[in-house]
Design a protein around this motif. Structure first.
Motif, PDB file in Angstrom:
ATOM      1  N   ASN A   1       1.690  10.875  -1.853  1.00 42.02           N
ATOM      2  CA  ASN A   1       0.851  11.844  -1.148  1.00 42.02           C
ATOM      3  C   ASN A   1      -0.429  11.194  -0.634  1.00 42.02           C
ATOM      4  OD1 ASN A   1       2.703  13.896  -1.575  1.00 42.02           O
ATOM      5  ND2 ASN A   1       1.712  14.622  -3.435  1.00 42.02           N
ATOM      6  N   ILE A   2      -1.012  10.319  -1.431  1.00 45.40           N
ATOM      7  CA  ILE A   2      -2.225   9.610  -0.999  1.00 45.40           C
ATOM      8  C   ILE A   2      -1.900   8.703   0.185  1.00 45.40           C
ATOM      9  CG2 ILE A   2      -3.968   7.889  -1.671  1.00 45.40           C
ATOM     10  CD1 ILE A   2      -3.651   9.014  -4.580  1.00 45.40           C
ATOM     11  N   TYR A   3      -0.822   7.941   0.066  1.00 47.64           N
ATOM     12  CA  TYR A   3      -0.435   7.043   1.155  1.00 47.64           C
ATOM     13  C   TYR A   3      -0.174   7.827   2.438  1.00 47.64           C
ATOM     14  CZ  TYR A   3       2.163   3.947   4.158  1.00 47.64           C
ATOM     15  OH  TYR A   3       2.574   3.236   5.253  1.00 47.64           O
ATOM     16  N   GLN A   4       0.641   8.883   2.336  1.00 49.82           N
ATOM     17  CA  GLN A   4       1.001   9.651   3.529  1.00 49.82           C
ATOM     18  C   GLN A   4      -0.226  10.287   4.180  1.00 49.82           C
ATOM     19  OE1 GLN A   4       3.912   9.703   5.107  1.00 49.82           O
ATOM     20  NE2 GLN A   4       4.831   8.369   3.565  1.00 49.82           N
ATOM     21  N   ALA A   5      -1.170  10.740   3.374  1.00 50.11           N
ATOM     22  CA  ALA A   5      -2.367  11.391   3.910  1.00 50.11           C
ATOM     23  C   ALA A   5      -3.261  10.418   4.673  1.00 50.11           C
ATOM     24  CB  ALA A   5      -3.155  12.051   2.780  1.00 50.11           C
ATOM     25  N   ASN A   6      -3.159   9.146   4.351  1.00 50.05           N
ATOM     26  CA  ASN A   6      -4.075   8.163   4.943  1.00 50.05           C
ATOM     27  C   ASN A   6      -3.401   7.111   5.817  1.00 50.05           C
ATOM     28  OD1 ASN A   6      -6.592   9.067   3.584  1.00 50.05           O
ATOM     29  ND2 ASN A   6      -5.390   8.601   1.754  1.00 50.05           N
TER      30      ASN A   6
END
Length: 197
Positions: free
Chosen positions: A183-188
């Motif tokens: 989720n962190i990777y996809q958001a950024n």
């Protein structure tokens, strides 16, 4: 018969050695793939690493681990035939080749190519196998003249019920952590410079 203590050790390494490096790497914009090398004889950790595509798009988790492995003094390295290679995610075509060229006779992985696509929204492994190599999903020889590969989840599914349930619970907790990192990777990811992000 599956060596339950080996599965526990592989999960220990993923959870305690790879995940912390991956969590840090994701904060810099890297993907959530990691790898480690263990000695076969005592299963001690030689090296754990994570994806470093922000530095170089070739530094996938496995390739970056191998790069760092060969940067170690020779005396600290183990012969690859005497080592266990762990990949958090089923290696892509680049990483399969790197594992082969460096002489490992095995590798273990936790998440499949389909997991990378479906759970982590990173479909490139399967797309490249299809578009570049015209291979169906999973279209490589899991056992060949160079190495034998093992899906940790498949090994766990073959265990007696009590051990299977215990290890599936462990895998579930690790998977939840990877979901958070994803989720962190996809958001950024729109802010990074990775060609196939």
């Amino acid at each position: 018969m599956t060596d339950i203590s080996l599965i526990d050790r592989l999960l220990d390494v993923i959870e305690h050695d790879i995940v912390p490096k991956t969590a840090e790497g994701v904060t810099y914009g890297n993907k959530l793939f990691g790898a480690a090398i263990l000695r076969k004889d005592d299963r001690s950790l030689v090296l754990a690493e994570t994806n470093n595509e922000m530095e170089n798009p070739l530094w996938h988790g496995e390739v970056h681990c191998l790069k760092r492995f060969y940067e170690m003094p020779r005396a600290e390295r183990v012969d690859t035939k005497d080592a266990i290679f762990i990949a958090t995610h089923e290696p892509c075509s680049l990483c399969l080749s790197a594992i082969t060229w460096t002489g490992f006779d095995n590798f273990y992985y936790l998440f499949s190519h389909e997991d990378s696509r479906d759970s982590f929204a990173i479909p490139h492994d399967l797309k490249i196998l299809k578009e570049v190599f015209t291979l169906d999903p999973g279209g490589y020889n899991a056992e060949n003249a160079y190495w034998k590969s093992f899906s940790i989840r498949r090994l766990v599914r073959a265990l007696p019920e009590a051990e299977r349930r215990r290890l599936e619970t462990r895998i579930g907790a690790i998977s939840a952590r990877y979901d958070e990192l994803s989720n962190i990777y996809q958001a950024n990811k729109d802010d990074n410079d990775i060609p196939l992000n």
